[in-house]
Enzyme design. Sequence first.
Site: not given
Length: 324
Positions: A92, A188-189, A275, A304
């Site tokens: 992101y 992540s994204q 996370d 994360h």
Amino acid sequence: MTLFDLPLDELWRHRPRVSRPADLDSFWEETLADARAAAAPAVATRVDTALRGVATYDVSFTGYAGHQVKAWLNLPAAASGPLPVVVEFIGYGGGRGRPHEWLLWSAAGYAHLVMDTRGQGASWRGGDTPDPGPDGAGPSVPGFMTRGVLDPATYYYRRLITDAVRAVEVAAELPGVDATRLAVVGASQGGGLALAAASLAAGRVAAVVSQVPFLCHIRRAVTITDADPYAELVRFCRVHPDRAAAVLATVDYVDMVHLVPRASAPALFSAALMDQICPPSTVFAAYHAYAGPKEMEVYEWDGHEGGRAHFAQRGMEFLASALK
């Protein structure tokens, strides 16, 4: 960081009840059909870099609604014969940056296509792809979770997920690539987009590596973490409580717990128990819903970062086996 979500033994059993949109399949079939109808041939231009072991190409292809999307293609310079290909998606706020930032997979012997992220690329790594959708612009700093969020048709992630599927389709057609050995990866994204691409381009994807994926069980995520990006939705609903139901109905169309029952390729996930950005229970919800063969790496002491170099090594081992 502390342990704040479900205990690990409960995470292995965590299979939440979810309500899948009744028209989810037709929504994505029509969206992707429109993108394919508007598609133009990809263009790959050789880039002169100081990288002696890597041949780099600046790639442009058409994504959602025929919009131009940028990518880097890195190839091992000395490679011969059809190569397995890794398509990577970005976290992101980041963009494709520069070619030398993406050397892992070409060093491991793969053709490596890195998709730029429309409208992003102004937070921690630069990007080159605008988001010309109805609510779009770019590059810009985050705020993408609420861009067009009142309607699935105008939502930002409809456009971005379509780009990801098109990136897979383009990668499969690149010269010198073995389309039967195509993997999608990301963190992540990027991990969420890898799952989306594996679900919506299921016949093309042979393996998936999804590190602490975003866009998983979003309805739960917004209730258990104060961290962005999910907190962007919370702030929007706090200011517009009368529109919260519409917001949640929209994000259901891009939630991996609803999409991954369509996936069939072997997948490697990671979850980190500390996370707060992609809470572990949301990752496990998508993991349990995933229809293909799957493995999970759990990092008890990570936030994360989700495994860092340890997971990178595990991902290389996984793809070496899955794409052999």
